[in-house]
Design a protein around this motif. Structure first.
Motif, mmCIF file in Angstrom:
data_model
loop_
_atom_site.group_PDB
_atom_site.id
_atom_site.type_symbol
_atom_site.label_atom_id
_atom_site.label_comp_id
_atom_site.label_asym_id
_atom_site.label_seq_id
_atom_site.Cartn_x
_atom_site.Cartn_y
_atom_site.Cartn_z
ATOM 1 N N ASP A 25 5.168 -29.672 -0.378
ATOM 2 C CA ASP A 25 6.506 -29.755 -0.962
ATOM 3 C C ASP A 25 7.402 -30.723 -0.201
ATOM 4 O O ASP A 25 8.428 -31.174 -0.733
ATOM 5 C CB ASP A 25 7.160 -28.370 -0.983
ATOM 6 N N HIS A 26 7.031 -31.027 1.022
ATOM 7 C CA HIS A 26 7.851 -31.913 1.860
ATOM 8 C C HIS A 26 7.215 -33.286 2.043
ATOM 9 O O HIS A 26 7.721 -34.080 2.840
ATOM 10 C CB HIS A 26 8.085 -31.256 3.222
ATOM 11 N N VAL A 61 7.052 -36.509 0.354
ATOM 12 C CA VAL A 61 7.808 -37.109 -0.744
ATOM 13 C C VAL A 61 7.750 -38.632 -0.644
ATOM 14 O O VAL A 61 7.318 -39.201 0.360
ATOM 15 C CB VAL A 61 9.275 -36.630 -0.722
ATOM 16 N N GLN A 62 8.189 -39.239 -1.698
ATOM 17 C CA GLN A 62 8.357 -40.688 -1.751
ATOM 18 C C GLN A 62 9.733 -40.998 -2.342
ATOM 19 O O GLN A 62 10.303 -40.189 -3.077
ATOM 20 C CB GLN A 62 7.259 -41.326 -2.609
ATOM 21 N N PHE A 63 10.265 -42.169 -2.013
ATOM 22 C CA PHE A 63 11.564 -42.571 -2.531
ATOM 23 C C PHE A 63 11.376 -43.313 -3.853
ATOM 24 O O PHE A 63 10.545 -44.219 -3.958
ATOM 25 C CB PHE A 63 12.281 -43.469 -1.522
ATOM 26 N N SER A 96 16.949 -44.180 -8.702
ATOM 27 C CA SER A 96 17.626 -43.348 -9.674
ATOM 28 C C SER A 96 19.057 -43.850 -9.849
ATOM 29 O O SER A 96 19.539 -44.687 -9.069
ATOM 30 C CB SER A 96 17.619 -41.883 -9.217
ATOM 31 N N MET A 120 18.498 -44.162 -4.151
ATOM 32 C CA MET A 120 17.114 -43.741 -3.949
ATOM 33 C C MET A 120 17.078 -42.234 -3.713
ATOM 34 O O MET A 120 17.837 -41.704 -2.889
ATOM 35 C CB MET A 120 16.494 -44.461 -2.745
ATOM 36 N N VAL A 121 16.228 -41.551 -4.476
ATOM 37 C CA VAL A 121 16.074 -40.110 -4.338
ATOM 38 C C VAL A 121 14.629 -39.798 -3.964
ATOM 39 O O VAL A 121 13.733 -40.638 -4.134
ATOM 40 C CB VAL A 121 16.451 -39.379 -5.642
ATOM 41 N N THR A 122 14.413 -38.612 -3.444
ATOM 42 C CA THR A 122 13.073 -38.202 -3.040
ATOM 43 C C THR A 122 12.358 -37.492 -4.183
ATOM 44 O O THR A 122 12.974 -36.778 -4.975
ATOM 45 C CB THR A 122 13.138 -37.268 -1.825
ATOM 46 N N LYS A 123 11.075 -37.711 -4.242
ATOM 47 C CA LYS A 123 10.218 -37.095 -5.257
ATOM 48 C C LYS A 123 8.856 -36.818 -4.632
ATOM 49 O O LYS A 123 8.370 -37.612 -3.811
ATOM 50 C CB LYS A 123 10.072 -38.040 -6.457
ATOM 51 N N GLN A 124 8.257 -35.701 -5.005
ATOM 52 C CA GLN A 124 6.940 -35.391 -4.458
ATOM 53 C C GLN A 124 5.951 -36.492 -4.807
ATOM 54 O O GLN A 124 5.982 -37.078 -5.893
ATOM 55 C CB GLN A 124 6.434 -34.051 -4.994
ATOM 56 N N ARG A 125 5.062 -36.775 -3.895
ATOM 57 C CA ARG A 125 4.110 -37.872 -4.076
ATOM 58 C C ARG A 125 3.276 -37.659 -5.335
ATOM 59 O O ARG A 125 2.900 -36.527 -5.663
ATOM 60 C CB ARG A 125 3.208 -37.978 -2.841
#
Length: 465
Positions: free
Chosen positions: A89-90, A92-94, A97, A110-115
Motif C-alpha cells: 500500500d505504500h 507508490v508512483q507519482f 493530476s 503530482m499525486v501518488t498512486k499505487q504502482r
C-alpha cells in the motif's frame, strides 16, 4: 441513555498478543533476518520474500489430505499475510493530476498512486488465494473417501511402505462400489477450477521473474558462448535446419528431477548469453557471433529455446527453481517484485498440491471400477463357460478346418520397453539412432510470443496427465 461497551479482557489480551507478534515480524524484516543487528542481514526484498515463503510452508506444508484448513490455521494465514502485504500500500508512483483552486484556476500537480503492477496483480492473487481455500472448504463433511496411514495399509498387505515414492502421504480409500456420481462431478469441477488457478499463478510468477534484473554474479559464472553451455548434442539439435520441439523432447531421458532441472539451467544460460551478445552488437556495432550466425538465426534459436522451456513447464509443473531464478530472487532489490514473486509461487505450489490430492482420489476410484469390471467379466465367463464350450464343439464339428478371426489378424498382447543409449559428452541419455523416426518435413516454428502468452495457452493439468 448512551451505552458504552468496553472490550472484554479476552479480546483486549488477544489484541495485545497480535500486536506483539506483528512487532516481532516487522522487527525481523527491518533487521534483514539478522537478529544480532550486525551486517549479515539480507535486503528488505529478500526478507519479505522469505517471510511469505516460510508462512506458507508452516500453513500448507502438511496439506496431505483433501480437507478444509483448520479455522485457527486459516485465520493465522490471512492475518499474517495481510501484515506482510500491507507493505504494497505504500509502494507508490507519482502521476500527473489536475487540481482546481478556489478561484477556479486549474493547476497541474503530482499525486501518488499505487504502482501499476501491484495494483493489477495483488487483487488477482488474493482472488486466487480465496479460490484455493474455498476449494478445500468444499470437501467438508464428505464421506465418499477417507485416508489410512500408509504404514498401516502396507502392513496389512505385507508391503514395505518405505519403498513408495510418496511414502509420507496417507493412502486414499473409497467404497467398494466406488465414488458416487455426485462426488465424481465435484472432484472434476474442482480440478478444473484449481487448474485455472495454477495457470494464472504460473503466468504471473513467470512475468515477474522475467522482469527481474539478471545479477552480475550469475553472468560472471556463465561460459563464453551458448554452445559450451548447451553441450554439443543439444546445440546441434537446437540449431539444426529442421527442428521439432516434440521430437527433441521425446529423445531426452528426463526420468529424474535432476535431469529436467539441468536441462532448464543449460537452456536458460544459453539464452542469457545470446541476448547479451545481441545487445553488445547493437551497442558497439560489432557482431559477437562471427560471420556464420546472422540476426535472423539468433532470433530463431531464441524462439526454439523458449519453446522448449514452455514445454518443460507444461510436462513438469513441479520442477524446482532454476539457477537463474534463484539468483534473481536472492539479489533482487525491488520489494514489490519480491512480494509478487513469492506470493504467486506459494499459490502455485498450493494449487499443485491440491491437484495431486484430487488425482489421488480419482485414481483410487478408477482402480475400484476396474476391479468391479474384472469381477463382472469373471462371473460372466464362469456362468456362460459351459454354453460357450458346447457352441465351440458344435462349430468345430461342422467346420473342422475353421480358424478363429484372431488367427487371421494376428492379434498379440505385447509390452514394449523403452531403449536408451548413453552419450559420453553430456549428462543426458538419448534413444538410439535406429529408434528415431524419419522426419518427413520440418515442423512450422511458432512465431515469437512472450513467455506470458505461451503460458496462457498452456494445456490444462488434466490434459497433461
Amino acid at each position: 441513555i448512551v451505552l458504552i461497551s468496553f472490550p472484554t479482557f479476552d479480546s483486549l489480551h488477544l489484541f495485545v498478543s497480535d500486536m506483539e507478534v506483528m512487532k516481532e515480524r516487522f522487527a525481523r524484516l527491518l533487521l534483514g533476518e539478522d537478529m544480532s543487528g550486525g551486517s549479515e542481514g539480507v535486503s528488505s526484498a529478500l526478507a519479505l520474500s522469505n517471510a511469505i515463503t516460510n508462512l506458507a510452508d508452516s500453513m500448507f506444508g502438511e496439506q496431505m489430505k483433501l480437507q478444509p484448513m483448520y479455522p485457527e490455521t486459516k485465520e493465522i494465514w490471512r492475518k499474517e499475510l495481510d501484515w506482510l502485504l500491507s507493505v504494497v500500500d505504500h509502494i507508490v508512483q507519482f502521476v500527473p493530476s489536475k487540481q482546481m483552486a478556489k478561484n477556479g484556476a486549474i493547476t497541474e500537480i503530482m499525486v501518488t498512486k499505487q504502482r501499476d503492477d501491484l495494483l493489477m496483480n495483488i487483487p488477482a492473487l488474493r482472488k486466487l488465494d480465496s479460490v484455493l481455500l474455498e476449494t478445500l472448504d468444499n470437501f467438508k463433511d464428505q464421506k465418499d473417501f477417507w485416508y489410512v496411514p500408509r504404514d498401516v495399509e502396507d502392513t496389512e498387505n505385507n508391503g514395505d511402505w518405505r519403498r513408495d515414492d510418496n511414502w509420507w502421504l496417507p493412502v486414499v480409500k473409497v467404497p467398494s462400489d466406488g465414488l458416487s456420481e455426485e462426488s465424481r462431478k465435484l472432484l472434476h469441477s474442482q480440478k478444473d477450477s484449481v487448474s485455472q488457478v495454477l495457470k494464472a499463478a504460473t503466468a504471473i510468477n513467470a512475468v515477474v521473474l522475467s522482469e527481474m534484473h539478471i545479477p552480475d554474479n550469475y553472468i560472471d559464472s556463465l561460459p563464453k558462448n551458448g554452445k559450451t553451455s548447451l553441450g554439443d548434442f543439444l546445440y546441434k539439435n537446437i540449431t539444426d535446419e529442421y527442428f521439432d520441439p516434440d521430437y527433441f523432447i521425446s529423445f531426452l531421458e528426463l526420468s529424474t528431477e535432476h535431469k529436467v532441472l539441468d536441462l532448464k539451467n543449460r537452456i536458460e544460460a544459453s539464452m542469457v548469453i545470446w541476448k547479451r551478445k545481441m545487445n553488445q552488437k547493437e551497442k558497439d556495432g560489432k557482431s559477437q557471433w562471427g560471420s556464420s550466425v546472422s540476426l535472423e538465426k539468433r532470433e530463431l534459436f531464441e524462439v526454439r529455446a523458449e519453446t522448449i522451456l514452455v514445454m518443460l513447464k507444461q510436462q513438469f509443473p513441479r520442477i524446482p527453481q532454476s539457477s537463474l531464478e534463484i539468483s534473481k530472487i536472492r539479489n533482487n532489490k525491488d520489494v514489490g517484485q519480491a512480494i509478487l514473486e513469492s506470493y504467486s509461487r506459494v499459490l502455485e505450489n498450493l494449487a499443485s498440491k491440491i491437484l495431486s490430492r484430487i488425482d489421488d482420489v480419482l485414481e483410487a476410484d478408477l482402480l475400484v471400477q476396474r476391479q468391479m469390471m474384472a469381477e463382472a467379466e469373471r462371473r460372466s465367463e464362469s456362468e456362460g463357460g459351459y454354453e460357450y464350450e458346447e457352441s465351440e464343439k458344435g462349430l468345430s464339428a461342422e467346420t473342422p478346418n475353421s480358424r478363429k478371426l484372431s488367427d487371421f489378424i494376428g492379434w498379440r498382447l505385447s509390452s514394449d520397453t523403452k531403449k536408451h543409449s548413453s552419450m559420453s559428452d553430456i549428462e543426458f541419455f538419448y534413444r538410439t539412432e535406429q529408434e528415431k523416426p524419419m522426419m518427413k518435413s520440418p515442423r512450422a516454428l511458432p512465431k515469437k510470443l512472450s513467455y506470458l502468452s505461451k503460458l496462457e495457452n498452456m494445456r490444462s493439468t488434466s490434459e497433461r496427465h
